[in-house]
Write a protein that holds these residues in place. Structure first.
Motif, short mmCIF file in Angstrom:
data_model
loop_
_atom_site.label_atom_id
_atom_site.label_comp_id
_atom_site.label_asym_id
_atom_site.label_seq_id
_atom_site.Cartn_x
_atom_site.Cartn_y
_atom_site.Cartn_z
N SER A 122 0.83 -1.21 0.00
CA SER A 122 0.00 0.00 0.00
C SER A 122 0.86 1.25 0.00
N ASN A 123 0.42 2.24 -0.72
CA ASN A 123 1.12 3.52 -0.76
C ASN A 123 1.07 4.20 0.60
N PRO A 124 2.06 5.03 0.88
CA PRO A 124 2.01 5.81 2.11
C PRO A 124 0.86 6.81 2.02
N PRO A 125 0.29 7.17 3.14
CA PRO A 125 -0.77 8.18 3.18
C PRO A 125 -0.35 9.44 2.45
N PHE A 126 -1.26 10.05 1.74
CA PHE A 126 -0.96 11.18 0.86
C PHE A 126 -0.37 12.37 1.61
N MET A 127 -0.56 12.38 2.89
CA MET A 127 -0.21 13.55 3.68
C MET A 127 1.03 13.32 4.52
N SER A 128 1.78 12.30 4.21
CA SER A 128 2.89 11.95 5.10
C SER A 128 4.20 12.51 4.56
N GLY A 129 5.24 12.30 5.31
CA GLY A 129 6.56 12.76 4.87
C GLY A 129 6.86 14.19 5.29
N VAL A 130 5.97 14.80 6.02
CA VAL A 130 6.19 16.18 6.42
C VAL A 130 7.26 16.30 7.51
N PRO A 131 7.20 15.48 8.54
CA PRO A 131 8.29 15.54 9.52
C PRO A 131 9.64 15.30 8.87
N GLU A 132 9.68 14.36 7.97
CA GLU A 132 10.94 14.07 7.27
C GLU A 132 11.41 15.29 6.50
N LEU A 133 10.49 15.92 5.80
CA LEU A 133 10.84 17.12 5.03
C LEU A 133 11.37 18.23 5.93
N LEU A 134 10.72 18.41 7.07
CA LEU A 134 11.15 19.46 7.99
C LEU A 134 12.55 19.20 8.53
N CYS A 135 12.81 17.97 8.88
CA CYS A 135 14.15 17.62 9.36
C CYS A 135 15.19 17.90 8.29
N LEU A 136 14.92 17.45 7.09
CA LEU A 136 15.86 17.67 5.99
C LEU A 136 16.08 19.16 5.76
N GLN A 137 15.00 19.89 5.79
CA GLN A 137 15.07 21.33 5.53
C GLN A 137 15.95 22.04 6.57
N VAL A 138 15.79 21.66 7.83
CA VAL A 138 16.59 22.26 8.89
C VAL A 138 18.06 21.91 8.71
N ILE A 139 18.32 20.67 8.44
CA ILE A 139 19.70 20.23 8.29
C ILE A 139 20.34 20.86 7.05
N ALA A 140 19.52 21.12 6.05
CA ALA A 140 20.04 21.73 4.82
C ALA A 140 20.62 23.12 5.09
N GLN A 141 20.19 23.71 6.19
CA GLN A 141 20.68 25.06 6.51
C GLN A 141 21.95 25.02 7.33
N GLY A 142 22.44 23.85 7.57
CA GLY A 142 23.68 23.72 8.32
C GLY A 142 23.65 22.53 9.26
N GLU A 143 24.79 21.90 9.38
CA GLU A 143 24.94 20.73 10.25
C GLU A 143 24.35 20.96 11.63
N THR A 144 23.50 20.07 12.05
CA THR A 144 22.91 20.16 13.39
C THR A 144 22.69 18.81 14.01
N TYR A 145 22.11 18.84 15.19
CA TYR A 145 21.86 17.59 15.93
C TYR A 145 20.39 17.55 16.36
N GLY A 146 19.95 16.34 16.72
CA GLY A 146 18.54 16.07 16.97
C GLY A 146 17.82 17.03 17.90
N TYR A 147 18.38 17.21 19.06
CA TYR A 147 17.73 18.04 20.06
C TYR A 147 17.51 19.45 19.54
N ASP A 148 18.46 19.92 18.77
CA ASP A 148 18.35 21.26 18.19
C ASP A 148 17.30 21.30 17.07
N ILE A 149 17.22 20.23 16.34
CA ILE A 149 16.24 20.16 15.26
C ILE A 149 14.82 20.26 15.81
N VAL A 150 14.60 19.59 16.91
CA VAL A 150 13.30 19.66 17.57
C VAL A 150 12.95 21.12 17.89
#
Lengths: 117, 117
Positions: free
Chosen positions: B4-32
């Motif tokens: 089954s395909n992933p829900p149409f509305m998913s992948g947003v947390p993943e996108l946000l994490c990637l977007q934050v990291i794209a702005q410079g190396e960081t770590y989990g706690y800071d990403i939150v």
DNA sequence: TTGGAATGCCTTGAACTGCGAGGTAATATA
DNA sequence: TATATTACCTCGCAGTTCAAGGCATTCCAA
């Protein structure tokens, strides 16, 4: 015990159904088709999503259903109640908020090299 | 079969994490923290969301992790790989598409011309 | 006339995601 | 000394969405 909030991104199918019905009394099968067309195929919800949403909305008193036969076709037509209209507005606001949040997050350019501090 | 395909509305947390990291190396706690701030509190992802996302991204080769100690704090810093950048773009496009679809659906006031087959 | 396609309704079981709660340990602060 | 903050992690649940099916009717083309 563990009372957890719904996922932050949910309620969209519900909002879409309400939005379609807000534009005039319709029935399930048509709602499926109209969501597909309205969103330019960007969002395609199957009947397995739409019908349960419709039923739960009706159970919650947000939709009123009535059976009608049109062109020899027996259909269940839905229209919004006052509660349904309120619900649609609430979900709309929730969506706009998430949308705006995403806009903010994504507008920050993706290239670190651009930012020379 | 049972694919089954992933829900149409998913992948947003993943996108946000990637977007934050794209702005410079960081770590989990800071990403939150930064997702909370970047989105103006519109989207608040806990560690229970972010850490698993980070791990699965790393497993998929989209992030590179390295342990560093800064200010006497041991942290796991992440940076994007080429695959990670591609993934971010793909998720971004997917999101923009859904966003545009929602815009169309919700702006629905009068144009019946939209759903002419 | 007969059989497939479209209409129209429905449910089920599973997949998937996202979430809170909890656990550990170090450092900072009061 | 205690408590808050930083920082990492995982478990298992809860809520949503999904595909896949079933059923009945009507329409249309071969």
């Amino acid at each position: 015990m563990g009372q957890s909030n719904p996922p932050f991104m949910s309620g969209v199918p519900e909002l879409l159904c309400l939005q379609v019905i807000a534009q005039g009394e319709t029935y399930g099968y048509d709602i499926v088709r109209r969501i597909r067309l309205l969103t330019g195929e960007a969002i395609v919800l199957g009947e397995g999503v739409v019908y349960p949403v419709l039923h739960s909305l009706e159970r919650a008193g947000r939709l009123k259903a009535r059976r009608r036969t049109v062109d020899g076709r027996s259909r269940v037509y839905y229209r919004l109640t006052a509660g349904g209209r309120k619900r649609a507005e609430a979900l709309n606001e929730r969506w706009q908020r998430v949308r705006a949040g995403m806009d903010m997050a994504l507008s920050g350019g993706g290239d670190a090299a651009l930012y020379v501090e």
